[in-house]
Write a protein that holds these residues in place. Sequence first.
Motif, mmCIF file in Angstrom:
data_model
loop_
_atom_site.group_PDB
_atom_site.id
_atom_site.type_symbol
_atom_site.label_atom_id
_atom_site.label_comp_id
_atom_site.label_asym_id
_atom_site.label_seq_id
_atom_site.Cartn_x
_atom_site.Cartn_y
_atom_site.Cartn_z
ATOM 1 N N SER A 20 0.820 -1.217 0.000
ATOM 2 C CA SER A 20 0.000 0.000 0.000
ATOM 3 C C SER A 20 0.853 1.267 0.000
ATOM 4 O O SER A 20 0.457 2.285 -0.571
ATOM 5 N N ASP A 21 2.051 1.219 0.600
ATOM 6 C CA ASP A 21 2.969 2.378 0.536
ATOM 7 C C ASP A 21 3.359 2.651 -0.910
ATOM 8 O O ASP A 21 3.413 3.809 -1.344
ATOM 9 N N ILE A 22 3.641 1.588 -1.652
ATOM 10 C CA ILE A 22 4.040 1.737 -3.056
ATOM 11 C C ILE A 22 2.868 2.209 -3.900
ATOM 12 O O ILE A 22 2.999 3.128 -4.708
ATOM 13 N N VAL A 23 1.704 1.609 -3.701
ATOM 14 C CA VAL A 23 0.504 1.979 -4.480
ATOM 15 C C VAL A 23 0.153 3.451 -4.284
ATOM 16 O O VAL A 23 -0.217 4.145 -5.225
ATOM 17 N N ARG A 24 0.279 3.932 -3.055
ATOM 18 C CA ARG A 24 -0.056 5.325 -2.744
ATOM 19 C C ARG A 24 0.757 6.305 -3.595
ATOM 20 O O ARG A 24 0.245 7.295 -4.087
ATOM 21 N N GLU A 25 2.033 6.016 -3.788
ATOM 22 C CA GLU A 25 2.916 6.917 -4.547
ATOM 23 C C GLU A 25 3.037 6.551 -6.019
ATOM 24 O O GLU A 25 3.254 7.414 -6.859
ATOM 25 N N HIS A 26 2.952 5.257 -6.312
ATOM 26 C CA HIS A 26 3.170 4.771 -7.680
ATOM 27 C C HIS A 26 2.107 3.730 -8.032
ATOM 28 O O HIS A 26 2.386 2.530 -8.039
ATOM 29 N N PRO A 27 0.894 4.178 -8.335
ATOM 30 C CA PRO A 27 -0.206 3.239 -8.594
ATOM 31 C C PRO A 27 0.107 2.198 -9.665
ATOM 32 O O PRO A 27 -0.260 1.028 -9.516
ATOM 33 N N SER A 28 0.796 2.591 -10.726
ATOM 34 C CA SER A 28 1.069 1.626 -11.799
ATOM 35 C C SER A 28 2.028 0.530 -11.339
ATOM 36 O O SER A 28 1.823 -0.648 -11.631
ATOM 37 N N LEU A 29 3.052 0.889 -10.594
ATOM 38 C CA LEU A 29 3.990 -0.098 -10.069
ATOM 39 C C LEU A 29 3.288 -1.001 -9.056
ATOM 40 O O LEU A 29 3.443 -2.221 -9.075
ATOM 41 N N GLY A 30 2.499 -0.411 -8.179
ATOM 42 C CA GLY A 30 1.750 -1.188 -7.199
ATOM 43 C C GLY A 30 0.795 -2.157 -7.857
ATOM 44 O O GLY A 30 0.637 -3.298 -7.417
ATOM 45 N N SER A 31 0.157 -1.724 -8.940
ATOM 46 C CA SER A 31 -0.777 -2.598 -9.661
ATOM 47 C C SER A 31 -0.052 -3.786 -10.279
ATOM 48 O O SER A 31 -0.583 -4.899 -10.303
ATOM 49 N N LEU A 32 1.158 -3.562 -10.779
ATOM 50 C CA LEU A 32 1.948 -4.666 -11.341
ATOM 51 C C LEU A 32 2.269 -5.713 -10.273
ATOM 52 O O LEU A 32 2.149 -6.908 -10.509
ATOM 53 N N ILE A 33 2.647 -5.249 -9.082
ATOM 54 C CA ILE A 33 2.962 -6.170 -7.995
ATOM 55 C C ILE A 33 1.697 -6.915 -7.577
ATOM 56 O O ILE A 33 1.684 -8.140 -7.482
#
Length: 149
Positions: free
Chosen positions: A123-136
Amino acid sequence: MGGHEQQTVAALMTPCVYSISPGDSAQSAARLMLEAGVGMVPVEAPGVGAILGVVTDRDIVVKVVAKSIPTTAAVCEFMTVSAETCRPSDNVVSAAQTMLEAKLHRLVVVDESKHAVGILSLSDIVREHPSLGSLIAGGLMREIPADQR
């Protein structure tokens, strides 16, 4: 790609304020998670501070409650040993790759002495980088059978 190639884990992590000892009980770990509003707590060697593993809310449910093990059981009986870690200076993409490869939603962030200094969550990653978080998240979901989602 939004600059996440340059961003460090330190910029996104939540500083680690809580930890438990391997001798603490499942119930005390659950209470700490409830009070702190977290789903994972690092397990540190008493007097040394080095990370031995982690305990998640899921560990308590699946490994203790579901198996009718008393909540007085010591954390060392059911913790995840040798948790995946990253460093504050690691870049976010590298940490995200570790999460995906290890099928994890959280990493313990450690310093040079292996002391917990933070937690990096999906969720830390998604908050700042939605596209990267979505890939994970997409990669993690592919690993879970549809009937267990």
